[in-house]
Design a protein around this motif. Structure first.
Motif, PDB file in Angstrom:
ATOM      1  N   LYS A  29       0.850  -1.202   0.000  1.00 60.09           N
ATOM      2  CA  LYS A  29       0.000   0.000   0.000  1.00 60.09           C
ATOM      3  C   LYS A  29       0.881   1.247   0.000  1.00 60.09           C
ATOM      4  CE  LYS A  29      -3.865   2.254   2.382  1.00 60.09           C
ATOM      5  NZ  LYS A  29      -3.728   3.367   1.514  1.00 60.09           N
ATOM      6  N   TYR A  30       1.901   1.255   0.818  1.00 60.90           N
ATOM      7  CA  TYR A  30       2.854   2.368   0.875  1.00 60.90           C
ATOM      8  C   TYR A  30       3.541   2.546  -0.477  1.00 60.90           C
ATOM      9  CZ  TYR A  30       7.333   4.631   2.036  1.00 60.90           C
ATOM     10  OH  TYR A  30       8.438   5.434   2.047  1.00 60.90           O
ATOM     11  N   ILE A  31       3.950   1.425  -1.067  1.00 57.07           N
ATOM     12  CA  ILE A  31       4.653   1.472  -2.356  1.00 57.07           C
ATOM     13  C   ILE A  31       3.720   2.015  -3.442  1.00 57.07           C
ATOM     14  CG2 ILE A  31       5.700   0.059  -4.174  1.00 57.07           C
ATOM     15  CD1 ILE A  31       6.652  -1.814  -1.824  1.00 57.07           C
ATOM     16  N   LEU A  32       2.516   1.457  -3.517  1.00 60.24           N
ATOM     17  CA  LEU A  32       1.572   1.894  -4.549  1.00 60.24           C
ATOM     18  C   LEU A  32       1.200   3.365  -4.392  1.00 60.24           C
ATOM     19  CD1 LEU A  32      -0.740  -1.242  -4.729  1.00 60.24           C
ATOM     20  CD2 LEU A  32       0.849  -0.455  -6.493  1.00 60.24           C
ATOM     21  N   ASP A  33       1.039   3.812  -3.154  1.00 62.97           N
ATOM     22  CA  ASP A  33       0.694   5.220  -2.914  1.00 62.97           C
ATOM     23  C   ASP A  33       1.780   6.175  -3.382  1.00 62.97           C
ATOM     24  OD1 ASP A  33      -1.780   4.562  -1.900  1.00 62.97           O
ATOM     25  OD2 ASP A  33      -1.181   4.705   0.206  1.00 62.97           O
ATOM     26  N   LYS A  34       3.003   5.691  -3.507  1.00 64.07           N
ATOM     27  CA  LYS A  34       4.120   6.528  -3.963  1.00 64.07           C
ATOM     28  C   LYS A  34       4.264   6.541  -5.487  1.00 64.07           C
ATOM     29  CE  LYS A  34       5.958   7.585   0.071  1.00 64.07           C
ATOM     30  NZ  LYS A  34       6.214   8.918   0.528  1.00 64.07           N
ATOM     31  N   LEU A  35       3.556   5.666  -6.178  1.00 63.44           N
ATOM     32  CA  LEU A  35       3.686   5.567  -7.633  1.00 63.44           C
ATOM     33  C   LEU A  35       2.680   6.485  -8.332  1.00 63.44           C
ATOM     34  CD1 LEU A  35       4.031   1.703  -8.056  1.00 63.44           C
ATOM     35  CD2 LEU A  35       5.837   3.407  -8.211  1.00 63.44           C
ATOM     36  N   PRO A  36       3.160   7.423  -9.142  1.00 63.31           N
ATOM     37  CA  PRO A  36       2.255   8.339  -9.839  1.00 63.31           C
ATOM     38  C   PRO A  36       1.264   7.618 -10.759  1.00 63.31           C
ATOM     39  CG  PRO A  36       4.533   9.070 -10.072  1.00 63.31           C
ATOM     40  CD  PRO A  36       4.567   7.741  -9.405  1.00 63.31           C
ATOM     41  N   GLU A  37       1.711   6.556 -11.437  1.00 63.39           N
ATOM     42  CA  GLU A  37       0.794   5.852 -12.336  1.00 63.39           C
ATOM     43  C   GLU A  37      -0.323   5.136 -11.573  1.00 63.39           C
ATOM     44  OE1 GLU A  37       4.572   3.141 -12.673  1.00 63.39           O
ATOM     45  OE2 GLU A  37       4.167   5.201 -12.106  1.00 63.39           O
ATOM     46  N   TYR A  38      -0.056   4.717 -10.348  1.00 60.73           N
ATOM     47  CA  TYR A  38      -1.103   4.107  -9.524  1.00 60.73           C
ATOM     48  C   TYR A  38      -2.119   5.174  -9.110  1.00 60.73           C
ATOM     49  CZ  TYR A  38      -3.522   1.825  -5.676  1.00 60.73           C
ATOM     50  OH  TYR A  38      -4.496   1.326  -4.853  1.00 60.73           O
ATOM     51  N   LYS A  39      -1.613   6.331  -8.677  1.00 55.72           N
ATOM     52  CA  LYS A  39      -2.521   7.415  -8.275  1.00 55.72           C
ATOM     53  C   LYS A  39      -3.406   7.827  -9.445  1.00 55.72           C
ATOM     54  CE  LYS A  39       0.454   9.390  -4.702  1.00 55.72           C
ATOM     55  NZ  LYS A  39       1.265  10.542  -4.327  1.00 55.72           N
ATOM     56  N   SER A  40      -2.818   7.912 -10.625  1.00 58.73           N
ATOM     57  CA  SER A  40      -3.571   8.285 -11.825  1.00 58.73           C
ATOM     58  C   SER A  40      -4.629   7.228 -12.156  1.00 58.73           C
ATOM     59  CB  SER A  40      -2.595   8.443 -12.992  1.00 58.73           C
ATOM     60  OG  SER A  40      -3.268   8.588 -14.195  1.00 58.73           O
ATOM     61  N   ALA A  41      -4.235   5.964 -12.116  1.00 58.59           N
ATOM     62  CA  ALA A  41      -5.171   4.876 -12.416  1.00 58.59           C
ATOM     63  C   ALA A  41      -6.290   4.835 -11.383  1.00 58.59           C
ATOM     64  CB  ALA A  41      -4.432   3.532 -12.447  1.00 58.59           C
ATOM     65  N   GLN A  42      -5.951   5.037 -10.124  1.00 59.82           N
ATOM     66  CA  GLN A  42      -6.961   5.019  -9.060  1.00 59.82           C
ATOM     67  C   GLN A  42      -7.941   6.191  -9.222  1.00 59.82           C
ATOM     68  OE1 GLN A  42      -7.298   2.477  -6.681  1.00 59.82           O
ATOM     69  NE2 GLN A  42      -9.243   3.505  -6.403  1.00 59.82           N
ATOM     70  N   ALA A  43      -7.431   7.358  -9.586  1.00 58.44           N
ATOM     71  CA  ALA A  43      -8.298   8.526  -9.800  1.00 58.44           C
ATOM     72  C   ALA A  43      -9.242   8.280 -10.978  1.00 58.44           C
ATOM     73  CB  ALA A  43      -7.450   9.770 -10.045  1.00 58.44           C
ATOM     74  N   LYS A  44      -8.707   7.691 -12.053  1.00 57.41           N
ATOM     75  CA  LYS A  44      -9.533   7.376 -13.218  1.00 57.41           C
ATOM     76  C   LYS A  44     -10.612   6.354 -12.840  1.00 57.41           C
ATOM     77  CE  LYS A  44      -7.332   7.153 -17.095  1.00 57.41           C
ATOM     78  NZ  LYS A  44      -6.505   6.683 -18.230  1.00 57.41           N
ATOM     79  N   LEU A  45     -10.232   5.354 -12.082  1.00 62.30           N
ATOM     80  CA  LEU A  45     -11.181   4.336 -11.642  1.00 62.30           C
ATOM     81  C   LEU A  45     -12.261   4.947 -10.747  1.00 62.30           C
ATOM     82  CD1 LEU A  45     -11.665   1.255 -11.800  1.00 62.30           C
ATOM     83  CD2 LEU A  45     -10.369   1.055  -9.694  1.00 62.30           C
TER      84      LEU A  45
END
Length: 170
Positions: A29-45
């Motif tokens: 969770k910590y790792i994913l929260d630091k990844l810009p592409e994860y934040k972008s994908a999560q926002a899109k979702l």
């Protein structure tokens, strides 16, 4: 005699140290929260899910209005007209439930969209973890963010930042 005992103890300690398993802990969770592409994908979702929820809320409002109108007019309707309206209500309610299930249910549209948007990022993290495990000789990597209860973990065992560095973050 002391020399033989000391040598035997030393050999035993070396043997135990060489066979000791190496394990570390990461926090995905910590790792994913630091990844810009994860934040972008999560926002899109989140945006997609909000749109679908708005559609379902609209359908629910229509259904509620239909029920309210039916309750108000029920006593004045003939049996045939009442049965027709009840059938319309039933059909509308079934459609609403089907939409909810197809959008948000098990293996629904949201699940598929999550697989499409987020799984590639998770796979990227998994590959980085696997690379670190093989290059550093870790036998076991635990993830403290997903359901494993880790009551205590020495912070030096947490290699989440190493995974981030492997991914080019930080």
């Amino acid at each position: 005699m002391k020399k033989i005992l000391l040598t035997a103890c030393s050999i035993l300690l070396i043997a135990l140290a060489s066979t000791a398993q190496k394990y570390v802990i990461i926090d995905t969770k910590y790792i994913l929260d630091k990844l810009p592409e994860y934040k972008s994908a999560q926002a899109k979702l989140d945006d997609i899910a909000a749109g679908w929820q708005k559609e379902i809320d609209s359908l629910q409002s229509e259904l509620n209005k239909m029920y309210k109108d039916y309750d108000a007019e029920q006593v004045m309707l003939s049996d045939d007209l009442r049965k027709k309206r009840e059938a319309q209500l039933f059909t509308k309610e079934k459609y609403l439930r089907d939409q909810q299930r197809s959008r948000f249910g098990f293996e629904g549209d949201l699940f598929k969209k999550r697989q499409e948007l987020i799984k590639p990022v998770q796979d990227k993290v998994y590959n980085a973890v696997q690379k670190i495990a093989t290059t550093r000789g870790y036998d076991l990597i635990l993830d403290k963010s997903e359901g494993i209860t880790v009551i205590f973990a020495d912070p030096k065992l947490d290699k989440s930042d190493d995974v981030l560095r492997e991914l080019g973050i930080k």
